[in-house]
Write an enzyme that holds these catalytic residues in place. Structure first.
Site, PDB file in Angstrom:
ATOM      1  N   TYR A   1       0.833  -1.209   0.000  1.00 41.23           N
ATOM      2  CA  TYR A   1       0.000   0.000   0.000  1.00 41.23           C
ATOM      3  C   TYR A   1       0.863   1.253   0.000  1.00 41.23           C
ATOM      4  O   TYR A   1       0.642   2.172  -0.800  1.00 41.23           O
ATOM      5  CB  TYR A   1      -0.941   0.003   1.202  1.00 41.23           C
ATOM      6  CG  TYR A   1      -1.717   1.290   1.320  1.00 41.23           C
ATOM      7  CD1 TYR A   1      -2.787   1.548   0.460  1.00 41.23           C
ATOM      8  CD2 TYR A   1      -1.372   2.266   2.256  1.00 41.23           C
ATOM      9  CE1 TYR A   1      -3.490   2.743   0.541  1.00 41.23           C
ATOM     10  CE2 TYR A   1      -2.064   3.450   2.344  1.00 41.23           C
ATOM     11  CZ  TYR A   1      -3.130   3.686   1.488  1.00 41.23           C
ATOM     12  OH  TYR A   1      -3.810   4.869   1.565  1.00 41.23           O
TER      13      TYR A   1
ATOM     14  N   LYS B   1       1.187   4.294  -2.977  1.00 40.24           N
ATOM     15  CA  LYS B   1       0.967   5.719  -2.760  1.00 40.24           C
ATOM     16  C   LYS B   1       2.207   6.538  -3.113  1.00 40.24           C
ATOM     17  O   LYS B   1       2.098   7.707  -3.511  1.00 40.24           O
ATOM     18  CB  LYS B   1       0.511   5.972  -1.326  1.00 40.24           C
ATOM     19  CG  LYS B   1      -0.885   5.421  -1.043  1.00 40.24           C
ATOM     20  CD  LYS B   1      -1.901   5.933  -2.059  1.00 40.24           C
ATOM     21  CE  LYS B   1      -3.288   5.389  -1.847  1.00 40.24           C
ATOM     22  NZ  LYS B   1      -4.272   5.894  -2.840  1.00 40.24           N
TER      23      LYS B   1
END
Length: 259
Positions: free
Chosen positions: A152, A156
């Protein structure tokens, strides 16, 4: 026909609130997510409250052909997009080697590939009209590695880097591109990602309304990067002075530990 704003991941949380903020400005909307029932209910509510046109499209944006399918449908209906809110995405907490690989691959597809493809489809028309705006949902997670949410955090970082590069490419062509970087936010995302019992989440939770307010301001002001919330701004600024190894270790302890 007035240009439309397109909001992905619009069936809950930040996506719903972004759609509401745009509808309050009188913008015609396309709202996209997987859950048809939720989208239809949101569309009906926005039409009733704001009197604007809202087209709900139920689509799994993680599918490889989803961006092409979406823009093909819009072109068939004569809809031009001049504002894109790339909000769709998800995360998962846990040790990288223990989390399901298929799920992590879908995360990369949705958070990175789909976002990139939607930007690529939307930008040419914006550049041709010398008018348009793209807001990509990055995160303060994009500023450092994130043990126990490694994939994750990496997605980002991709969104943050891509958005800044696009901002520079099109800033003199009438198009605004901003990366919005919230920290932990009180939305459905946190529960799905397994974040609600991590110390990092419990230490610093923003409201979804505040994050959307900061995102809309970032687009208006054409900020390349907008960190939502004062405490998050201070944290990101502080990362410049913290050795990377120390930052990694701190993130690992906060993500792994349970409140």
């Amino acid at each position: 026909m007035l240009p439309y704003a397109l909001v992905t991941g619009a069936s809950a949380g930040l996506g719903t609130l972004f759609a509401e903020a745009l509808a309050a400005e009188g913008r015609p909307l396309v709202i996209v997510a997987r859950r048809r029932d939720r989208l239809d209910a949101i569309a009906a509510d926005l039409r009733s409250r704001f009197g604007t046109q809202v087209l709900p499209i139920a689509l799994d944006l993680a599918a490889a052909d989803a961006p092409e399918m979406l823009f093909a449908q819009l072109e068939q209906q004569g809809i031009v997009i001049d504002t894109l809110i790339n909000n769709a995405g998800f995360g998962a907490r846990g040790a990288f080697a223990e989390l399901d690989l298929t799920m992590q691959s879908e995360m990369v597809d949705l958070n990175c590939r789909t976002l990139m493809a939607l930007c690529h489809r939307a930008l040419p028309a914006m550049i041709a009209q010398k008018n348009g705006a793209i807001l990509n949902l990055a995160s303060v997670a994009g500023f450092l590695p994130g043990p126990y949410m490694s994939t994750y955090y990496a997605t980002k970082a991709f969104v943050l880097s891509l958005s800044q590069a696009l901002h520079e490419e099109v800033k003199d062509r009438g198009v605004r591109v901003s990366a919005l970087c919230p920290g932990p936010t009180d939305t459905e995302f946190a529960a799905v990602a397994g974040l609600t019992n991590s110390r990092l989440f419990q230490m610093n939770v923003s409201t979804a309304k505040d994050v959307v307010r900061d995102g809309m301001a970032a687009l208006r002001d054409n900020k390349a990067v907008a960190v939502a919330g004062l405490s998050n701004k201070l944290m990101v600024a502080g990362l410049r002075f913290i050795p990377r190894g120390l930052a990694r270790g701190m993130a690992a302890r906060l993500q792994k530990g349970r409140g």
